[in-house]
Motif scaffolding. Structure first.
Motif, short mmCIF file in Angstrom:
data_model
loop_
_atom_site.label_atom_id
_atom_site.label_comp_id
_atom_site.label_asym_id
_atom_site.label_seq_id
_atom_site.Cartn_x
_atom_site.Cartn_y
_atom_site.Cartn_z
N HIS A 10 1.20 22.34 -2.91
CA HIS A 10 2.05 21.31 -2.50
C HIS A 10 2.30 21.27 -1.03
O HIS A 10 2.42 19.89 -0.36
N ASP A 11 2.24 22.19 -0.22
CA ASP A 11 2.52 22.00 1.25
C ASP A 11 1.31 21.04 1.93
O ASP A 11 1.44 20.48 2.72
N LEU A 12 0.11 21.63 1.49
CA LEU A 12 -1.05 20.72 1.96
C LEU A 12 -0.77 19.22 1.65
O LEU A 12 -1.23 18.33 2.45
N LEU A 13 -0.77 19.11 0.32
CA LEU A 13 -0.31 17.64 -0.02
C LEU A 13 0.82 16.88 0.89
O LEU A 13 0.39 15.71 1.21
N LYS A 14 1.97 17.61 0.94
CA LYS A 14 3.00 17.14 1.76
C LYS A 14 2.33 16.91 3.29
O LYS A 14 2.75 16.00 3.87
N SER A 15 1.89 17.72 3.66
CA SER A 15 1.37 17.77 5.24
C SER A 15 0.49 16.59 5.68
O SER A 15 0.62 15.98 6.71
N THR A 16 -0.49 16.31 4.59
CA THR A 16 -1.49 15.04 4.92
C THR A 16 -0.61 13.99 4.88
O THR A 16 -1.03 12.68 5.38
N ALA A 17 0.39 13.91 4.10
CA ALA A 17 1.11 12.54 4.01
C ALA A 17 1.88 12.26 5.08
O ALA A 17 2.17 11.00 5.76
N ILE A 18 2.14 13.16 6.05
CA ILE A 18 2.70 13.01 7.40
C ILE A 18 2.07 12.00 8.25
O ILE A 18 2.78 11.24 9.01
N GLY A 19 0.57 11.94 8.13
CA GLY A 19 0.02 10.94 8.93
C GLY A 19 -0.20 9.61 8.64
O GLY A 19 -0.91 8.79 9.31
N GLY A 20 0.42 9.40 7.60
CA GLY A 20 0.30 8.05 6.73
C GLY A 20 -0.02 7.85 5.04
O GLY A 20 -0.27 9.09 4.71
N PRO A 21 0.37 6.67 4.64
CA PRO A 21 0.32 7.00 3.19
C PRO A 21 -1.13 6.89 2.90
O PRO A 21 -1.67 6.88 1.54
N ASP A 22 -2.44 6.82 3.71
CA ASP A 22 -3.48 6.64 3.14
C ASP A 22 -4.43 7.96 2.81
O ASP A 22 -5.33 8.06 2.41
N LEU A 23 -3.74 8.94 3.19
CA LEU A 23 -4.33 10.25 2.79
C LEU A 23 -3.95 11.16 1.92
O LEU A 23 -2.61 11.26 1.71
N LEU A 24 -4.63 11.94 1.24
CA LEU A 24 -4.25 12.83 0.21
C LEU A 24 -5.10 14.21 0.22
O LEU A 24 -6.13 14.16 0.29
N GLY A 25 -4.44 15.17 0.72
CA GLY A 25 -4.67 16.59 0.85
C GLY A 25 -4.70 17.49 -0.24
O GLY A 25 -3.89 17.67 -0.89
N LEU A 26 -6.10 17.80 -0.64
CA LEU A 26 -6.04 18.77 -2.06
C LEU A 26 -7.27 19.94 -1.78
O LEU A 26 -8.10 19.70 -0.88
N LYS A 27 -6.73 20.92 -2.44
CA LYS A 27 -7.86 22.04 -2.27
C LYS A 27 -8.72 21.90 -3.60
O LYS A 27 -8.44 21.58 -4.56
N GLY A 28 -10.02 22.41 -3.25
CA GLY A 28 -11.06 22.66 -4.54
C GLY A 28 -12.03 23.41 -3.96
O GLY A 28 -12.34 23.83 -2.90
N VAL A 29 -13.23 23.29 -5.11
CA VAL A 29 -14.32 23.85 -4.58
C VAL A 29 -15.70 22.99 -5.27
O VAL A 29 -15.62 22.15 -6.14
N LEU A 47 0.76 -1.12 -0.01
CA LEU A 47 -0.07 0.05 0.13
C LEU A 47 0.67 1.26 0.03
O LEU A 47 0.60 2.27 -0.73
N GLN A 48 1.84 1.36 0.87
CA GLN A 48 2.87 2.48 0.99
C GLN A 48 3.40 2.77 -0.40
O GLN A 48 3.49 3.86 -0.78
N VAL A 49 3.85 1.58 -1.03
CA VAL A 49 4.71 1.85 -2.41
C VAL A 49 3.82 2.48 -3.32
O VAL A 49 4.27 3.49 -3.93
N TYR A 50 2.42 2.14 -3.57
CA TYR A 50 1.69 2.58 -4.60
C TYR A 50 1.23 4.16 -3.98
O TYR A 50 0.92 4.79 -5.10
N ALA A 51 0.86 4.20 -2.77
CA ALA A 51 0.42 5.62 -2.26
C ALA A 51 1.70 6.45 -2.46
O ALA A 51 1.52 7.73 -3.03
N ASP A 52 2.99 6.14 -2.22
CA ASP A 52 3.93 7.17 -2.41
C ASP A 52 4.21 7.44 -3.79
O ASP A 52 4.39 8.45 -4.15
#
Length: 795
Positions: free
Chosen positions: A597-616, A512-517
């Motif tokens: 990019h900062d948001l995407l990297k920060s959510t990755a710290i909590g584990g490989p299963d989260l992806l943080g993005l902005k949008g509307v 899982l971590q290989v594919y998420a990373d």
């Protein structure tokens, strides 16, 4: 074989059954969808083994064809019937367990419904059937697929039933993993990684049937290395392990090692009775229990095979049929040389004799059919490509890096380039191309001729995402290898030393971590969300539900792994049935809004299963209905109609959802202008379902396609993929070229300093088409050019 389903069965067998009595019609334009699906559950037995032994399957079908034909003398027979049924077996993840198998054809040109009962037994059948039945496992799904081919041929299905009887099977070792656990690597000293050291095995000479004895040798990959050959083969299963003896270089006490039967027969074949043979063999030359060593040696694989004097490809033992196929392949090559080197210009069909490329497909088959040899080209001549070696992911790199390759199948030996040439020749339109190689082989190798001399060279590298999607059809014992083995082919990834640590091969990381990373790295590296559309090439998540697993409540569980990431099980041809994954995508739904990019990297710290993005968010789906493709005048825009044609292929001519066209390579563009001129095919498709041409007041949709047009609570409309539900959100994610569908999940707490902040998580459903929102309209008008955006955490 046909027989009564009432034949007595063993009372100890467990019976599974499924049936369908809903009338359905199928033509060559329809997606190939199951009519009946039967999932094999747990057995009623005290035996703890999860394995199953299928004893009998009975398929009952009630159907007829369109009732007319241009060949009246065949009416009432089964000859040249172009409507039939296939049996398919899917794993719990949606992959084909075994190749599809023909069940039954309809009576040629008959209006009368006829009942056919076909019983397949595990005793007394042909070898192919017995192997097919033996492959089925607990949790698999057996399906009946109605089929039809050629213009106007239609399969009218009234009902069908599957009955399956099974008993517990003996426990078996888990393949290559069991072999590794059984091995004794105590004679192996650590490799000197700073000098690119590798191990070799020296196969000592002896008679064919004597015990195989080998000695470990150590060398570096420098210019003064020991000369060696590299073996490319399939690990296979370990149900019949064979003993060999391995001695360390200091002649310590010999150790017993165990190899699978396929490797054992290869060692027997390549062992000389008179002289030693130096080989590199992955199973024996890498300490498979040392994860760090495996990781480091994988990084050297390209050099190991590139610096070998010869790469020996071992396809396994041969038989009479395979020997015949080898003769065909050799004859193809001989006939090319004879005709292309001849003096008759008519034979070249207007092509120059010194042309660098092989002849086109039509001339290729002319050459094959004009052969003087005593053989006939038919469907079975491509059996060689069904050998497991051609489906294994690591072999691609092994032969791609090699300077010299020879292929062995039992006692037969042929040039590598002759095999790739034969693969090109065997490719034909329609049903005949099911056993040719994955298009990835064609993309990685270029077969050329200089006069009569045939050569095979590396093709230019492609982008890594295209390579990975193309590799969906390949197989690997370790799913991580579906990325690790492919990286050498990617423009962005072939120089592994320059890659960040999170995407370098590392067997200490989970699958899982290989594919998420990798997915997260790809987004950051390309500053794009294009990879998110790749979920529609994965099993159970295509735009069209051709697996039928949703009906069983399986195949679309978005919680089984991170819903947004690439995965290793899918179908590469589904890439064409997407909005944003192909190279012709011109949408820009998010306009100039960039990924945070900062948001995407920060959510990755909590584990490989989260992806943080902005949008509307721009809508919530409130209803779904069929798309009115045959409505005149159209009730949707021309742009939406074009999107529907690409996604759902109503003419069947793109071939995304059926198998009657040559499977398009992932890099092949589709002529969408031509696809918009398929009125004859569209009418034929409509008539196969409604038995008339579309007229005013008649239905405007195709019943073989799901409710794929949505309406939002806010009044918007669009197209959505299979698996969409009411309540899903339509969101414009920054960095995305198309809108996406998200499904609210749960609320979690993230500790930012000393303050608890609630973040709502969402499952990623996939991409969608949203009318009036595909080209940045939301940001250029309603929302303005600069928008802060909402944080969406994908899980």
């Amino acid at each position: 074989m046909a027989a009564s389903s009432n034949t007595p069965t063993d009372p100890s067998w467990t019976c599974f059954s499924a049936e369908n009595h809903v009338f359905k019609t199928t033509s060559q334009h329809c997606p190939e969808q199951p009519y009946v699906s039967l999932q094999i559950g747990s057995l009623a037995s005290n035996n703890s083994s999860p394995r199953v032994s299928v004893k009998r399957i009975v398929f009952t079908t009630v159907s007829h064809d369109q009732g007319f034909s241009g060949t009246l003398h065949l009416k009432g027979t089964y000859d040249h019937s172009n409507t039939w049924f296939d049996a398919r077996v899917l794993t719990s993840s949606g992959r084909d367990r075994v190749p599809r198998r023909h069940i039954q054809a309809n009576v040629h040109a008959s209006f009368e419904f006829k009942t056919h009962v076909n019983r397949w037994d595990s005793e007394g059948g042909d070898a192919g059937l017995l192997e097919w039945l033996a492959a089925i496992q607990t949790g698999d799904t057996v399906q009946i697929i109605p089929m039809a081919h050629f213009t106007a041929w239609t399969n009218f299905v009234q009902s069908a039933k599957i009955q399956l009887w099974a008993a517990p099977a003996a426990e078996a070792p888990p393949g290559a993993v069991w072999l590794i656990d059984k091995e004794d690597f105590s004679a192996y000293r650590p490799l000197k990684q700073d000098v690119s050291e590798i191990r070799l095995v020296e196969v000592l000479p002896d008679d064919h049937d004597s015990l195989i004895r080998m000695v470990l040798r150590y060398t570096t990959l420098g210019d003064d290395r020991l000369r060696y050959e590299a073996l490319s083969y399939c690990w296979g299963d370990a149900e019949d392990p064979q003993k060999v003896v391995l001695t360390g270089p200091d002649h310590t006490q010999p150790s017993e090692m165990f190899v699978n039967k396929n490797l054992f027969t290869a060692l027997q074949h390549f062992r000389s009775p008179n002289v030693s043979r130096m080989l590199w063999i992955d199973l024996l030359c890498i300490n498979q229990t040392d994860m760090r060593e495996r990781t480091l040696q994988v990084a050297l694989m390209g050099d190991i095979f590139a610096k070998a004097d010869l790469v020996c490809v071992w396809l396994g033992e041969s038989d009479h049929d395979l020997h015949k196929d080898w003769q065909v392949i050799g004859s193809i090559s001989d006939n090319y040389e004879q005709i292309l080197g001849g003096s008759d210009p008519k034979e070249l069909a207007g092509r120059r004799k010194d042309c660098k490329l092989p002849p086109n497909i039509h001339l290729a088959h002319k050459i094959i059919c004009s052969a003087a040899q005593n053989w006939t080209y038919d469907l079975s001549n491509d059996r060689i490509f069904q050998r497991p070696w051609f489906q294994r992911v690591w072999v691609l790199q092994e032969v791609w890096n090699a300077a010299h390759v020879r292929v062995f199948c039992g006692s037969d030996e042929y040039q590598w380039q002759a095999i790739l040439q034969a693969n090109l020749c065997f490719k034909k339109n329609g049903i005949l191309n099911r056993n040719v190689l994955s298009w990835l082989w064609d993309a990685l190798f270029t077969v050329r001729r200089n006069g009569t001399d045939l050569s095979c060279n590396r093709a230019p590298r492609l982008d890594i995402l295209t390579i990975l999607i193309a590799g969906h059809s390949m197989k690997a014992t370790d799913p991580r290898d579906k990325i690790f083995a492919m990286m050498v082919f990617g423009n962005e990834t072939h120089d592994m030393e320059s890659l960040p640590q999170e995407v370098r091969p590392n067997y200490e990381k989970s699958i899982l971590q290989v594919y998420a990373d990798f997915t997260r790295w790809w987004i950051l590296h390309h500053n794009s969300l294009r990879i998110l559309s790749a979920v529609h090439t994965l099993c159970g998540r295509a735009w069209v539900n051709i697996m039928g697993l949703h009906d069983l409540g399986t195949g679309f569980d978005l919680s089984q792994r991170p819903s947004w990431m690439l995965w290793h099980e899918g179908f590469s041809e589904w890439m064409h049935g997407t909005l944003a994954l192909h190279d012709q995508c011109e949408y820009r739904a998010a306009d100039q809004q960039a990924i945070d990019h900062d948001l995407l990297k920060s959510t990755a710290i909590g584990g490989p299963d989260l992806l943080g993005l902005k949008g509307v968010r721009v809508g919530t789906i409130s209803s779904m209905a069929p798309y009115p493709f045959y409505q005149k005048p159209p009730t949707t825009s021309h742009s939406m109609r074009e999107a529907f044609i690409r996604l759902f292929d109503p003419s069947g001519s793109i071939g995304t959802w059926n198998s009657f066209n040559i499977r398009r390579s992932v890099v092949e563009s589709i002529d969408m202008a031509g696809q918009g001129q398929k009125s004859i095919e569209w009418t034929g498709h409509y008539a196969s379902h409604w038995h008339k041409v579309p007229t005013f007041g008649s239905p405007t949709w195709l019943p073989c396609l799901e409710n794929c047009m949505f309406t939002t609570r806010e009044g918007g409309t669009g197209l959505c993929p299979s698996g969409t539900r009411m309540g899903d959100l339509v969101v414009l994610l920054f960095g995305g070229s198309v809108p996406y569908l998200l499904r609210p999940k749960i609320v979690t707490s993230v500790d930012e300093g000393h303050e608890s902040v609630g973040l709502k998580e969402y499952h990623f459903v996939g991409e969608c088409y949203f009318e009036g929102m595909m080209n940045g309209e939301a940001f250029s008008s309603t929302l303005g050019s600069s928008v802060e955006g909402e944080v969406f955490v994908l899980a």
